[in-house]
Design an enzyme around this catalytic site. Sequence first.
Site, PDB file in Angstrom:
ATOM      1  N   LYS A  24       0.808  -1.224   0.000  1.00 49.95           N
ATOM      2  CA  LYS A  24       0.000   0.000   0.000  1.00 49.95           C
ATOM      3  C   LYS A  24       0.844   1.278   0.000  1.00 49.95           C
ATOM      4  CE  LYS A  24      -1.896   0.668   3.967  1.00 49.95           C
ATOM      5  NZ  LYS A  24      -1.357   1.838   4.675  1.00 49.95           N
ATOM      6  N   ARG A  99      -7.483   5.405  10.817  1.00 45.46           N
ATOM      7  CA  ARG A  99      -7.270   4.057  11.352  1.00 45.46           C
ATOM      8  C   ARG A  99      -8.335   3.699  12.391  1.00 45.46           C
ATOM      9  NH1 ARG A  99      -1.524   3.478   9.977  1.00 45.46           N
ATOM     10  NH2 ARG A  99      -0.497   2.155  11.450  1.00 45.46           N
ATOM     11  N   ARG A 138      11.049 -13.236   4.263  1.00 47.33           N
ATOM     12  CA  ARG A 138      12.146 -12.273   4.056  1.00 47.33           C
ATOM     13  C   ARG A 138      13.378 -12.655   4.861  1.00 47.33           C
ATOM     14  NH1 ARG A 138       8.999  -6.854   5.684  1.00 47.33           N
ATOM     15  NH2 ARG A 138       7.617  -6.648   3.890  1.00 47.33           N
ATOM     16  N   ARG A 171      14.483 -10.583  10.303  1.00 48.61           N
ATOM     17  CA  ARG A 171      14.302  -9.476  11.252  1.00 48.61           C
ATOM     18  C   ARG A 171      13.250  -9.882  12.279  1.00 48.61           C
ATOM     19  NH1 ARG A 171      13.709  -5.648   6.782  1.00 48.61           N
ATOM     20  NH2 ARG A 171      15.662  -4.571   6.451  1.00 48.61           N
ATOM     21  N   ARG A 182       0.269  -7.872  13.795  1.00 51.16           N
ATOM     22  CA  ARG A 182       0.021  -6.670  12.978  1.00 51.16           C
ATOM     23  C   ARG A 182      -1.240  -6.838  12.116  1.00 51.16           C
ATOM     24  NH1 ARG A 182       5.836  -6.797  10.801  1.00 51.16           N
ATOM     25  NH2 ARG A 182       5.220  -5.479   9.063  1.00 51.16           N
TER      26      ARG A 182
HETATM   27  P1  AMP Z   1       2.617   3.146   9.837  1.00 52.04           P
HETATM   28  O1  AMP Z   1       3.898   3.495   9.152  1.00 52.04           O
HETATM   29  O2  AMP Z   1       1.399   3.679   9.122  1.00 52.04           O
HETATM   30  O3  AMP Z   1       2.486   1.688  10.164  1.00 52.04           O
HETATM   31  O4  AMP Z   1       2.645   3.919  11.245  1.00 52.04           O
HETATM   32  C1  AMP Z   1       3.651   3.707  12.195  1.00 52.04           C
HETATM   33  C2  AMP Z   1       3.114   4.001  13.579  1.00 52.04           C
HETATM   34  O5  AMP Z   1       2.686   5.369  13.658  1.00 52.04           O
HETATM   35  C3  AMP Z   1       1.904   3.196  13.994  1.00 52.04           C
HETATM   36  O6  AMP Z   1       2.250   1.956  14.554  1.00 52.04           O
HETATM   37  C4  AMP Z   1       1.251   4.107  15.021  1.00 52.04           C
HETATM   38  O7  AMP Z   1       1.918   4.063  16.260  1.00 52.04           O
HETATM   39  C5  AMP Z   1       1.489   5.476  14.417  1.00 52.04           C
HETATM   40  N1  AMP Z   1       0.388   5.872  13.498  1.00 52.04           N
HETATM   41  C6  AMP Z   1       0.490   6.094  12.159  1.00 52.04           C
HETATM   42  N2  AMP Z   1      -0.701   6.455  11.651  1.00 52.04           N
HETATM   43  C7  AMP Z   1      -1.569   6.450  12.683  1.00 52.04           C
HETATM   44  C8  AMP Z   1      -2.952   6.722  12.800  1.00 52.04           C
HETATM   45  N3  AMP Z   1      -3.702   7.058  11.743  1.00 52.04           N
HETATM   46  N4  AMP Z   1      -3.516   6.629  14.025  1.00 52.04           N
HETATM   47  C9  AMP Z   1      -2.792   6.326  15.116  1.00 52.04           C
HETATM   48  N5  AMP Z   1      -1.480   6.024  15.081  1.00 52.04           N
HETATM   49  C10 AMP Z   1      -0.872   6.090  13.870  1.00 52.04           C
END
Ligand code: AMP
Length: 223
Positions: A24, A99, A138, A171, A182
Amino acid sequence: MTSPSSATARDRLIVLLGTPGAGKGTQAKRLAERYGIPHLSTGDMLREARAKGSELGKKVATIMDSGHLVSDDIVSALIDERLGDGSTARGAVFDGYPRTATQADSLSGMLARHGRKIDRAILVDVPDAEVERRIVGRRICKSCQTPYHIEFKPPKVAGVCDLDQGELIQRPDDSVEKVRTRLGAYHAERMVEYYDAKGILTRVDGLGAFDQVFSRLVAAVDA
Ligand code: AMP
C-alpha cells in the site's frame, strides 16, 4: 497511460487501505505522483517528527515503538494542518489514516468544512496468508544487509549471502507471530467495513506484479 497533467482536473481525495505487506505505501506514493497530489501518510509524518526531535516526536516515540496507535487527536491535527495549507487543493492520497472510526469521522468533518468529501476508499486486497508468505519469507544478510526472500529471491546457497557469504537472518518484526499481531491490529481497525457501509469502497486485487496492481488502482481512481 496518461500524463500527470491530464489526470489532475478532478478533486481526488482517496483513502488507500490495505494490510501491512500489501504494498500500500509504495502504491500510495506512486498514485500521488501520477495525479500530482500529496501523499499524506501519518506514519511518515510521525517518523519525521521523531527524526526532527520535536515535542510531538518525543511524545509519540514510546507509543509508536510499542506498536500501538497514537491518539486520534494527534493524527487528525496533523492531517488538519495539511488540509489547511493549500497543498491538497486538487486532492490527496491518505495512507495509514484514518485508522479508527473517530479518525474517519474527523476526516469527513474536516473536509466538510472545506465543502469537500472523500471520493473513494480503495482496498489493496491481499489475503492474509499471502501477506504472511511475503513477510515471513524475508531474509537479510547480517553483514551487507542485502535482502532476500526464501521463495521469491532465494540465495544460491540456503542461509548464505550470494555477495559476501554473510549469514542470512530474519528481522524480529518479520516473525510469524509479529506479522499475525500486525494483521490482527489492522483488521480490528475495521476501516474496510466503515467505508463499505458508506458505499464508497472499491476492492482492488493486490496480487500480481507491482505495475499490474498499480494499473488496477488507477482504473479504480478514474472510475
Ligand atoms: P505506519 O507506518 O502507518 O504503520 O505507522 C507507524 C506508527 O505510527 C503506527 O504503529 C502508530 O503508532 C502510528 N500511526 C500512524 N498512523 C496512525 C494513525 N492514523 N492513528 C494512530 N497512530 C498512527
